[in-house]
Design an enzyme around this catalytic site. Structure first.
Site, PDB file in Angstrom:
ATOM      1  N   SER A 256      -7.536  -0.200  -0.052  1.00 47.10           N
ATOM      2  CA  SER A 256      -6.338   0.858  -1.180  1.00 47.10           C
ATOM      3  C   SER A 256      -6.011   1.708   0.184  1.00 47.10           C
ATOM      4  O   SER A 256      -6.831   2.571   0.007  1.00 47.10           O
ATOM      5  CB  SER A 256      -7.287   1.269  -2.187  1.00 47.10           C
ATOM      6  OG  SER A 256      -6.947   2.682  -2.455  1.00 47.10           O
TER       7      SER A 256
ATOM      8  N   GLU B 298       2.520  -3.995  -0.301  1.00 46.03           N
ATOM      9  CA  GLU B 298       4.221  -3.481  -0.855  1.00 46.03           C
ATOM     10  C   GLU B 298       4.988  -2.990  -0.146  1.00 46.03           C
ATOM     11  O   GLU B 298       6.350  -3.261  -0.155  1.00 46.03           O
ATOM     12  CB  GLU B 298       3.848  -2.297  -1.686  1.00 46.03           C
ATOM     13  CG  GLU B 298       4.803  -1.364  -2.538  1.00 46.03           C
ATOM     14  CD  GLU B 298       4.610   0.106  -2.289  1.00 46.03           C
ATOM     15  OE1 GLU B 298       2.959   0.947  -3.279  1.00 46.03           O
ATOM     16  OE2 GLU B 298       5.550   0.467  -2.576  1.00 46.03           O
TER      17      GLU B 298
ATOM     18  N   ASN C  89      -4.229   4.270  -1.440  1.00 51.81           N
ATOM     19  CA  ASN C  89      -4.345   5.836  -1.562  1.00 51.81           C
ATOM     20  C   ASN C  89      -5.114   6.502  -1.738  1.00 51.81           C
ATOM     21  O   ASN C  89      -5.714   7.360  -1.723  1.00 51.81           O
ATOM     22  CB  ASN C  89      -3.133   5.675  -2.998  1.00 51.81           C
ATOM     23  CG  ASN C  89      -4.312   5.259  -3.785  1.00 51.81           C
ATOM     24  OD1 ASN C  89      -5.366   5.862  -5.065  1.00 51.81           O
ATOM     25  ND2 ASN C  89      -3.781   3.851  -4.179  1.00 51.81           N
TER      26      ASN C  89
ATOM     27  N   CYS D 150      -4.017   4.768 -12.338  1.00 54.65           N
ATOM     28  CA  CYS D 150      -2.829   4.806 -12.308  1.00 54.65           C
ATOM     29  C   CYS D 150      -2.066   3.586 -13.857  1.00 54.65           C
ATOM     30  O   CYS D 150      -2.325   2.871 -13.827  1.00 54.65           O
ATOM     31  CB  CYS D 150      -1.792   5.168 -11.629  1.00 54.65           C
ATOM     32  SG  CYS D 150      -1.427   3.525 -10.593  1.00 54.65           S
TER      33      CYS D 150
ATOM     34  N   CYS E 211       5.500   7.459  -5.711  1.00 56.52           N
ATOM     35  CA  CYS E 211       4.878   8.214  -7.357  1.00 56.52           C
ATOM     36  C   CYS E 211       4.872   8.885  -7.892  1.00 56.52           C
ATOM     37  O   CYS E 211       3.431   9.693  -7.038  1.00 56.52           O
ATOM     38  CB  CYS E 211       3.993   6.924  -7.671  1.00 56.52           C
ATOM     39  SG  CYS E 211       2.434   6.354  -7.501  1.00 56.52           S
TER      40      CYS E 211
ATOM     41  N   HIS F 299       1.526  -3.556   4.913  1.00 54.62           N
ATOM     42  CA  HIS F 299       0.919  -3.461   2.900  1.00 54.62           C
ATOM     43  C   HIS F 299       1.920  -4.649   1.985  1.00 54.62           C
ATOM     44  O   HIS F 299       2.859  -4.591   2.397  1.00 54.62           O
ATOM     45  CB  HIS F 299       1.124  -1.963   2.714  1.00 54.62           C
ATOM     46  CG  HIS F 299       0.157  -1.197   1.613  1.00 54.62           C
ATOM     47  ND1 HIS F 299       0.965  -1.891   0.670  1.00 54.62           N
ATOM     48  CD2 HIS F 299      -1.177  -1.249   1.461  1.00 54.62           C
ATOM     49  CE1 HIS F 299      -0.001  -1.280  -0.794  1.00 54.62           C
ATOM     50  NE2 HIS F 299      -0.572  -1.366   0.067  1.00 54.62           N
TER      51      HIS F 299
ATOM     52  N   CYS G 226       4.821  -2.765 -10.515  1.00 58.03           N
ATOM     53  CA  CYS G 226       4.990  -1.390 -11.350  1.00 58.03           C
ATOM     54  C   CYS G 226       6.684  -0.872 -10.958  1.00 58.03           C
ATOM     55  O   CYS G 226       6.878  -0.953 -10.061  1.00 58.03           O
ATOM     56  CB  CYS G 226       3.843  -0.486 -10.903  1.00 58.03           C
ATOM     57  SG  CYS G 226       4.724   1.556 -10.980  1.00 58.03           S
TER      58      CYS G 226
ATOM     59  N   HIS H  76       1.789  -3.984  -6.807  1.00 64.03           N
ATOM     60  CA  HIS H  76       2.475  -4.099  -5.342  1.00 64.03           C
ATOM     61  C   HIS H  76       4.322  -4.223  -5.374  1.00 64.03           C
ATOM     62  O   HIS H  76       4.735  -4.248  -4.333  1.00 64.03           O
ATOM     63  CB  HIS H  76       1.759  -4.294  -4.133  1.00 64.03           C
ATOM     64  CG  HIS H  76       0.436  -3.283  -4.150  1.00 64.03           C
ATOM     65  ND1 HIS H  76       0.254  -2.222  -4.409  1.00 64.03           N
ATOM     66  CD2 HIS H  76      -0.744  -4.213  -4.289  1.00 64.03           C
ATOM     67  CE1 HIS H  76      -0.726  -1.371  -4.496  1.00 64.03           C
ATOM     68  NE2 HIS H  76      -1.853  -2.856  -4.591  1.00 64.03           N
TER      69      HIS H  76
ATOM     70  N   HIS I 124      -6.329  -2.599  -5.653  1.00 62.04           N
ATOM     71  CA  HIS I 124      -7.125  -3.162  -4.336  1.00 62.04           C
ATOM     72  C   HIS I 124      -8.247  -2.127  -4.530  1.00 62.04           C
ATOM     73  O   HIS I 124      -9.321  -1.482  -4.103  1.00 62.04           O
ATOM     74  CB  HIS I 124      -6.244  -2.233  -3.416  1.00 62.04           C
ATOM     75  CG  HIS I 124      -5.342  -3.143  -2.558  1.00 62.04           C
ATOM     76  ND1 HIS I 124      -4.436  -2.559  -1.935  1.00 62.04           N
ATOM     77  CD2 HIS I 124      -5.302  -4.107  -2.024  1.00 62.04           C
ATOM     78  CE1 HIS I 124      -3.239  -3.413  -1.257  1.00 62.04           C
ATOM     79  NE2 HIS I 124      -3.794  -4.251  -1.640  1.00 62.04           N
TER      80      HIS I 124
HETATM   81  S1  SF4 Z   1       3.588   2.769  -7.305  1.00 68.49           S
HETATM   82 FE1  SF4 Z   1       2.210   4.603  -8.519  1.00 68.49          FE
HETATM   83  S2  SF4 Z   1       2.240   4.474 -10.206  1.00 68.49           S
HETATM   84 FE2  SF4 Z   1       3.049   2.554  -9.579  1.00 68.49          FE
HETATM   85  S3  SF4 Z   1       1.062   0.945  -9.333  1.00 68.49           S
HETATM   86 FE3  SF4 Z   1       1.727   2.018  -7.362  1.00 68.49          FE
HETATM   87  S4  SF4 Z   1       0.608   3.521  -7.385  1.00 68.49           S
HETATM   88 FE4  SF4 Z   1       0.087   3.879  -9.083  1.00 68.49          FE
END
Ligand code: SF4
Length: 287
Positions: A216, A123, A218, A12, A188, A121, A93, A71, A39
């Site tokens: 990771s 984030e 996602n 991304c 996102c 995590h 991000c 993150h 990740h």
């Molecule tokens: S928030 Fe979304 S666009 Fe931003 S780094 Fe994470 S996965 Fe990528």
């Protein structure tokens, strides 16, 4: 054999920008990244090869400049790092930053913050690090454990599937009908696009290969989503993990990849699947 790529897959803009910032910063001064910038082991190995160091704690940093990953991190954590005399470069991000702001606004407006995501995590630790009281929920059992509050303010880790997030928000509303539940959608856009494209892909494939790092979030969510629609789903980090007995000459093979996976890794996986099938079932061809 036919190989189809998901309409949206792979790295991304948030991850691309973070890598570019790390490389640019490291051209001028020695740099340590705090935690994994992304990740994905392949990307991290490439950064290390360019002299960029990685440390998991500020105490282990041996350069003057450190980078906070895409993150993000809490203000508290960043101030602690600056308190050690280190210069902080932020690669957070902008969409993670939006999620931080959404939580702060909810707290300011008197809502008890609930984050839908993984407690450990990086984030989520960044989103909760400046908060006093908060809850993190990931499944129905976590919602069942929530205490009653007059006002809940719900946001999500940016890489959670939106369908799951909406279901959990519904469950909180059901459980606390007298409470005000305000939900701010912080999932996102790249995550939503990759999730939707993965659903479409998995429905028309005999086998799906999901490419991404083992840590990771996602990527794991893409594996789970594809598994709802396709019985043969395999998660690999690189082409080296592919096995020829996963494929047959008549298969329609789908490829998708997490938001940290570079284009080159996706291309190599695609080529390797093709080569494995041709070797195994010659004269089969890939399309
Ligand atoms: S928030 Fe979304 S666009 Fe931003 S780094 Fe994470 S996965 Fe990528």
């Amino acid at each position: 054999m036919k190989i189809i790529r998901a309409e949206h897959l792979g790295m991304c803009f948030g991850v691309k920008d973070a890598i570019a910032l790390a490389l640019e910063t490291a051209r001028h001064e020695p740099l340590t990244i705090l935690g994994d910038l992304v990740h994905n082991e392949t990307v991290v190995a490439e950064l290390r090869a360019k002299g960029i160091r990685v440390a998991q704690r500020p105490a282990d940093v041996s350069t003057q400049t450190v980078m906070v990953t895409a993150h993000g991190a809490s203000n508290r954590a960043m101030n602690e790092t600056r308190g050690r005399g280190l210069s902080v470069v932020e690669a957070t991000c902008p969409l993670v930053d939006l999620a931080h702001r959404a939580v702060a606004r909810l707290v300011r407006d008197g809502f008890h913050p609930v984050i839908i995501g993984k407690r450990d995590h990086v984030e989520v630790r960044g989103m909760t690090g400046d908060l006093g009281e908060f809850d993190v929920v990931l499944g129905d059992e976590d919602v069942a454990r929530l205490g009653e509050r007059p006002r809940f303010g719900v946001v999500a880790q940016t890489t959670q599937p939106i369908d799951k997030v909406r279901r959990l928000v519904g469950l909180i509303r059901e459980r606390f009908p007298k409470s005000e539940v305000r939900f701010v959608d912080t999932v996102c856009q790249p995550t939503k696009q990759r999730q939707n494209a993965a659903i479409e892909l998995a429905q028309k494939c005999d086998v799906v290969v999901v490419i991404g790092g083992t840590h990771s979030n996602n990527t794991h969510e893409l594996v789970k989503t594809c598994s709802h629609f396709c019985a043969r789903v395999h998660h690999v980090q690189t082409a080296l993990e592919l096995r020829d007995d996963w494929f047959s000459a008549s298969d329609v093979v789908g490829i998708t990849a997490g938001t940290s996976t570079p284009k080159a890794v996706i291309a190599t996986v695609e080529e390797t699947i093709c080569a494995l099938v041709v070797k195994e079932f010659s004269p089969a061809t890939c399309g």
